[in-house]
Design an enzyme around this catalytic site. Structure first.
Site, PDB file in Angstrom:
ATOM      1  N   HIS A   7      31.184-108.430  42.354  1.00  0.00           N
ATOM      2  CA  HIS A   7      29.961-107.867  41.788  1.00  0.00           C
ATOM      3  C   HIS A   7      29.814-108.240  40.324  1.00  0.00           C
ATOM      4  O   HIS A   7      30.768-108.652  39.677  1.00  0.00           O
ATOM      5  CB  HIS A   7      29.903-106.339  41.940  1.00  0.00           C
ATOM      6  N   HIS A  79      30.340-106.384  32.975  1.00  0.00           N
ATOM      7  CA  HIS A  79      31.507-107.140  33.447  1.00  0.00           C
ATOM      8  C   HIS A  79      31.196-107.882  34.744  1.00  0.00           C
ATOM      9  O   HIS A  79      30.196-107.596  35.406  1.00  0.00           O
ATOM     10  CB  HIS A  79      32.737-106.240  33.636  1.00  0.00           C
ATOM     11  N   GLU A 130      36.871-107.989  35.634  1.00  0.00           N
ATOM     12  CA  GLU A 130      37.569-107.066  36.524  1.00  0.00           C
ATOM     13  C   GLU A 130      38.119-107.871  37.694  1.00  0.00           C
ATOM     14  O   GLU A 130      37.426-108.762  38.212  1.00  0.00           O
ATOM     15  CB  GLU A 130      36.578-106.010  37.037  1.00  0.00           C
TER      16      GLU A 130
HETATM   17 CO    CO Z   1      33.179-103.235  38.474  1.00  0.00          CO
END
Ligand code: CO
Length: 137
Positions: A7, A79, A130
């Site tokens: 994502h 992020h 991440e």
């Molecule tokens: Co995230």
């Protein structure tokens, strides 16, 4: 080592307005808001054919995205999340490469109930990264 883009997370000042923008202007499939008190955010998931966009808004005090919103009042990209198959092996490799893992350097349970770590943006082209452990199906 990294696999799929899981994502992209965008912090937004108004979650309802952002959800409507993605639903109406961009014609995307958008979920209802999901409060995640343990993570200090409320999330709306925009479901795309090949990945997800997570719209994040601070929830409660000490939200990890409040500072970001203070510095970026109209919102912004927060992020990107890449999938890895073995997060411990990934951390070991990254530390060997001189990258900084945020927090205590150990994986914690992320917004999807899977182990995640965050990597220092200064080590990755100015982007907070991440990593999420997603086992191959
Ligand atoms: Co995230």
């Amino acid at each position: 080592m990294i696999g799929k883009l899981n994502h992209v997370a965008i912090v937004v000042p108004d979650l309802t307005a952002a959800a409507e923008l993605y639903r109406n202007s961009l014609g995307a499939t958008v979920t209802d808001p999901v409060p995640l008190p343990d993570h200090g955010v409320t999330t709306v998931f925009v479901e795309l054919p090949n990945t997800k966009i997570e719209l994040l808004h601070p929830l409660g005090e000490d939200s990890p995205v409040q500072n970001f919103l203070d510095n970026n009042p109209s919102g912004g990209m927060h992020h990107v999340c890449y999938e890895v198959e073995d997060i411990h092996a990934a951390i070991e490799h990254l530390v060997e490469e001189g990258a900084r893992v945020l927090g205590d350097g150990k994986p914690r349970t992320g917004a999807h109930g899977l182990p995640v770590v965050f990597l220092h943006p200064k080590d990755f082209c100015g982007t907070l990264v991440e990593l999420e452990e997603v086992k191959a199906a």
